[in-house]
Design an enzyme around this catalytic site. Sequence first.
Site: not given
Length: 311
Positions: A38, A74, A100, A165, A167, A169, A197-198, A200
């Site tokens: 991360d 990344v 991810n 986002y 594009s 994905k 999913a929930a 942030r």
Amino acid sequence: MSIRYDNRVVIITGAGGGLGREHALQFAARGARVVVNDFGGAVDGVGGSSEPAERVAAEIIAAGGEAIAHGANVTNPDHVADMVAQAMAKWGRVDILINNAGILRDASFGKTTPDSFRAVTDVHLLGSAFCSLAVWPHMRAAGFGRIVMTSSSSGIYGNFGQANYASAKMGVVGLMNVLHLEGAKNNIRVNTLVPAAATRMTENLTPPAIQALMKTSSVTPAVLFMANDDAPSRVILAAGSGGYSRVYVVESEGIFLPADQQTPEAIAANFDAICDKAVLHEYGDVGGQTIKFLKKAAADAGVDLKLSSGQ
């Protein structure tokens, strides 16, 4: 059948919180050695700290598992190379990669800046490509690899204010398609998750009552399935709130127009037939569509081309 990951080494990007953290904990609980990656930035990618990754790695170790933390950005190939090198130095292998990591910079398209478009695409699409590229030679040498991309319904179906986002994905789906083909001979299987999913990244987009139903723990089982030894390949699997479904990219049978009718007017006149869903095809590579069109043209010309998929 019990799915286990004993002695398998998995790299999970963006694993300092949310879905990535859940993936890391559940892989570790099933015996995997986990590289918790991360960069530690904010939702929009600004800033950076290794603390989130270190915290999750410590959580795994405290529970009796094996983990190391790495704060690689990344989008930086050198950072990614170092992360993979550390995994190889510690455990001598990298079996699984879960792409991810992600950021959000939402805005309607007219208000989107080139910098925000580039930043989001860099993390989601190029980040997935760079991490996959770094583990690829190790997976090829081992004759085994599992890679899971993370897409989104925003990319597949669209969502207002997320052109950058969406594009990126949808781009990872194309990346999956090619890596599936190129990795097959070395037992590298590549799939794509479409999560709901929930986290942030979604907390400001949905009300609390909906967030309560969108647990990350409901999504991770789909990733565990797509990364196991007997996993399929080139599957787009949607998961959320306990629901699981497969997303297909299909094409209609369409029509053939003789040379003297190949006009926009003829397409307009036959558009309903072109769109007819009675027969739908799912192609395994670029050749399928081409062969379909060529067979129709050859039949009209009275020529037997003896075409088959792969030619």
